[in-house]
Design an enzyme around this catalytic site. Structure first.
Site, PDB file in Angstrom:
ATOM      1  N   ASP A   1      78.793  13.062 -18.709  1.00 50.07           N
ATOM      2  CA  ASP A   1      79.034  14.047 -17.658  1.00 50.07           C
ATOM      3  C   ASP A   1      79.732  15.216 -18.347  1.00 50.07           C
ATOM      4  O   ASP A   1      80.272  15.091 -19.444  1.00 50.07           O
ATOM      5  CB  ASP A   1      79.889  13.451 -16.528  1.00 50.07           C
ATOM      6  CG  ASP A   1      79.765  14.284 -15.263  1.00 50.07           C
ATOM      7  OD1 ASP A   1      80.069  13.768 -14.183  1.00 50.07           O
ATOM      8  OD2 ASP A   1      79.347  15.463 -15.361  1.00 50.07           O
TER       9      ASP A   1
HETATM   10  C1  GLC Z   1      79.532  17.988 -12.874  1.00 46.85           C
HETATM   11  C2  GLC Z   1      79.066  16.727 -12.175  1.00 46.85           C
HETATM   12  C3  GLC Z   1      77.699  16.275 -12.597  1.00 46.85           C
HETATM   13  C4  GLC Z   1      76.874  17.504 -12.934  1.00 46.85           C
HETATM   14  C5  GLC Z   1      77.472  18.090 -14.187  1.00 46.85           C
HETATM   15  C6  GLC Z   1      76.791  19.409 -14.573  1.00 46.85           C
HETATM   16  O1  GLC Z   1      80.894  17.937 -13.113  1.00 46.85           O
HETATM   17  O2  GLC Z   1      79.951  15.613 -12.197  1.00 46.85           O
HETATM   18  O3  GLC Z   1      77.126  15.539 -11.501  1.00 46.85           O
HETATM   19  O4  GLC Z   1      75.517  17.153 -13.147  1.00 46.85           O
HETATM   20  O5  GLC Z   1      78.873  18.300 -14.090  1.00 46.85           O
HETATM   21  O6  GLC Z   1      77.035  20.376 -13.612  1.00 46.85           O
END
Ligand code: GLC
Length: 748
Positions: free
Chosen positions: A266
């Site tokens: 993430d």
């Molecule tokens: C965010 C989210 C994730 C998302 C990623 C990119 O913090 O937790 O679901 O796809 O970062 O935006």
């Protein structure tokens, strides 16, 4: 003479061979060769720097390919219900492109509420076409975290409280997306069940809860959906961040499930070079950022899997075995996506996507209550229709965090109702309450001006006054994806509706007996007025076609067939996570502001209706509940055998008749109860379901087949699934609390 001829022929042949051999592309570029051979060939040609460069982001949403070898970059995009607008290379700000809007699909709770696997494929395929057209290679979705608490800010992105429903509904979505040559990235693996302290929560739970409740949807995504990538979660498990977790990534995902795809962090979920190397992470994104809006600029070379990794290799601290394993998986992803010459070209904002989105929105809408058949609204009996509530006019395709979109269009509920009614009646509107007048989310400006400085008393009085002589009053409220109201990074503070809505609804109910409450949310909400309101419709963040979908159900063009993918508890302490805790975390960890906060899932496997059954608590509305404008009559269920062998199947059949005066669809649910087990088990668990459409008066026999896996529980000591011999009961129902018949049988 013939000597010269031979020489000429020889010369010609050698020339031909050399031309052919030059044209013969190297193995990694030869699409006729097996992918595994192409991987090895490409790997053998890559330098150390090129290998390490593939492991981490080069911009906010992209990672490096191998330019020298013609291996393309990877472009990722949010999100699970629409393709995110472009941001700048190294900033979260909007790039301001004019070709990056999208069709906004309903959020995934709506898809789950359809209980329709065919629609799930349609959803994934349509969304995958939009991702492909926008030249995205990895779609950062779907999310399948289980709904442990109704306060979780991101439940609207997920598929409810039951592992079987989530498992069945996520697989077709994945197949649909990936048929476009776009990888899904199933998230957030695993145990990301709250947003409060999402980066520091360390989840503590028993293996039964892990394997029976929180992992099944991910396992189905990998083993049945064949997901090409998985996103690690922010939280910790066993004190290791999920993005670099030996247990989740090496032991379970790869060791037990055989996952051959790529693990993506993430954004900002990576915290250590050595753990990222040895605990299974492949692609690192968003480090030094909060994954949403703030972050260090141009930090890519200082990512954990960038220069620090190279330095460890050069200094001999680590070898290159893990590096090659990671690059092999990333190359496999490339041959499945960026280097697949045959993948389709996708499509963008097409009429097909609009009708798909509309159909999903319509079929996911749930009719919770409809006493004295207030619904559907009969336009020949209505001259004045009053619409009340901010959610009737507020754009919902924005907000919620990373899944916020720049939709090309959005039909608001009031607009949908107005266009449906036309000149057949007079539609008036009053605000009723003021919630969130913000007009900008993640840099997308809505251009809506929702400012309204009137007091709640004035707003209430205006609504009540207008309601007195209306034939119908449609209150459209709920939550709205602003902070703390179904939004990433923030959980809700309580179960109650915000912004004085309960008061408005209660007062409207006093002056009009044809009040319809349309609740728009991704979570359960308290309904203190539930007995005073004759008609209640639960609907979701429905995306671009929201207004048309809501209107088509309210006026009866569509017969609602959705069923709740999660329970509506009457109060928070009717939820295991809140009754037993811990939520949002261990008190002393919170008080001492520790680096990590333990959250122990004391309720174990008793989540959702499993808890309600165990505690004999009656919810406001049950998991699997949803009414129709017609009625269905169930016959007595029977089974094709009274004993099933461990390697066999058993089929339950029940006759279903549409006893109403219009076509409708019913979702027949099969729950299994283990009447005698060596371990505590839920009273019943959903193990199969089927959605069936019947014309007025039509009847059909519905068959539901299960095998031993539907009878098993996870034995933590043996670390395997066990089905104990003995007596079981199959419960056929229209919801988890509306059981129509039971059939006993034995596992021999
Ligand atoms: C965010 C989210 C994730 C998302 C990623 C990119 O913090 O937790 O679901 O796809 O970062 O935006």
């Amino acid at each position: 003479m013939n000597k010269i001829l031979k020489l000429i022929t020889l010369f010609f042949l050698t020339g031909l061979l050399s031309v052919l051999s030059q044209n013969k592309s190297p193995i990694y570029l030869d699409a006729t060769k097996p992918i595994e051979e192409r991987i090895e060939d490409a790997l053998s040609r890559m330098t150390l720097d090129e290998k390490v460069a593939m492991l981490h982001a080069q911009s906010k949403f992209s990672s490096a390919g191998v330019p020298r070898l013609g291996i393309p970059e990877f472009w990722t995009t949010d999100g699970p219900h629409g393709i995110r607008p472009e941001v700048l290379w190294d900033k979260w700000e909007q790039a301001g492109w004019t070709n990056d809007s999208c069709f906004a699909f309903p959020a995934l709770t709506c898809l789950a509420a359809t209980w329709d696997t065919d629609l799930s494929f349609l959803y994934g395929h349509s969304l995958g076409e939009e991702a492909r057209y926008r030249k995205k290679d990895i779609l950062l979705g779907p999310g399948v975290n289980i709904y442990r608490t109704p306060l979780n800010g991101r439940n609207f992105e997920y598929m409810g409280e039951d592992p079987l429903l989530s498992s069945r509904m996520v697989v077709p979505y994945i197949k649909g997306v990936q048929q476009n040559g776009v990888a899904v990235c199933v998230k957030h693996y695993a145990l990301n069940n709250q947003e409060t302290n999402r980066h520091t929560t360390n989840v503590v739970l028993d293996d039964r809860a892990l394997y029976e409740i929180y992992l099944p949807a991910f396992k189905a995504a990998v083993q049945e959906g064949k997901a090409w990538s998985i996103m690690g979660a922010y939280n910790l498990y066993k004190n290791q961040h999920a993005c670099q977790n030996q247990y989740l990534l090496n032991d379970i995902l790869r060791g037990e499930w055989g996952f051959d795809g790529v693990v993506v962090s993430d954004w900002g979920g990576t915290h250590s070079t050595s753990q990222a190397i040895f605990n299974g992470l492949d692609m690192e994104f968003g480090t030094w950022t909060d994954g949403l809006a703030v972050g260090t600029s141009n930090a890519y070379n200082s990512y954990y899997l960038a220069k620090p990794y190279l330095d460890m290799i050069h200094s001999g601290k680590v070898g290159t075995k893990e590096l090659d394993e990671k690059v092999r998986r990333i190359l496999r992803l490339a041959f499945r996506t960026t280097m697949d010459k045959n993948r389709p070209f996708g499509s963008f904002d097409s009429p097909e996507h609009s009708s798909a989105g509309l159909k999903i929105a319509q079929d996911g809408t749930v009719l919770l209550k409809n006493t004295s058949n207030v619904l559907p609204i009969k336009l020949d009996k209505a001259s004045k229709i009053l619409v009340v509530g901010e959610n009737a006019i507020k754009m919902m395709t924005v907000g919620g965090g990373s899944s916020s979109l720049k939709a090309r269009y959005e039909i608001l509920p009031l607009e949908g109702i107005q266009s449906r009614v036309g000149a057949q009646a007079k539609v008036t509107y009053t605000r009723g309450y003021v919630g969130d007048p913000t007009g900008e989310y993640n840099g997308v400006v809505t251009k809506q001006d929702l400012k309204d400085d009137r007091s709640s008393e004035v707003l209430l009085a205006e609504a009540v006054d207008a309601a007195k002589d209306a034939d119908y009053v449609i209150f459209i409220g709920g939550l709205n994806k602003s902070d703390y109201q179904d939004c990433e990074n923030t959980d809700r503070a309580g179960l109650e509706l915000p912004y004085n809505q309960d008061k408005v609804i209660a007062e409207l109910a006093k002056v009009n007996n044809k009040l319809i409450v349309v609740n728009i949310s991704g979570n359960a909400v308290a309904m203190p007025w539930v007995n005073e309101v004759p008609a209640i419709v639960q609907t979701w963040y429905l995306g671009s076609e929201a207004g048309n979908a809501i209107a088509s159900v309210l006026f009866g063009d569509v017969n609602p067939s959705g069923k709740l993918p999660f329970s509506f508890p009457a109060k928070l302490t009717d939820v295991g996570a809140h009754k037993l805790g811990e939520y949002p975390g261990k008190k002393e960890d919170l008080a001492n502001k520790r680096d990590t906060v333990d959250v122990t899932y004391n309720e174990s496997i008793f989540v959702g209706y499993r808890w309600l059954d165990k505690e004999k608590i009656k919810p406001l509305f049950s998991f699997g509940h949803g009414l129709s404008y017609t009625t269905f009559q169930y016959g007595k269920p029977v089974s094709d055998k009274t004993e099933v062998r461990a390697d066999g199947h058993i089929t339950f059949s029940v006759n279903l008749k549409n006893t109403g005066d219009r076509e409708g669809a019913e979702i027949v649910q099969l729950y299994i109860s283990d009447l005698k087990s060596s371990l505590p088990r839920p009273l019943k668990e959903l193990k199969a379901f089927k959605k069936i459409s019947l014309k007025a008066g039509e009847e059909k026999t519905v068959e539901l087949t299960i095998d031993k896996s539907a009878l098993s529980f996870f034995d933590a000591n043996k670390h395997e699934w066990i089905a104990e011999l003995g007596d079981f009961e199959a419960l056929i129902g229209s919801s988890s609390s509306d059981i129509k018949g039971k059939v006993k049988f034995k596992l021999k």
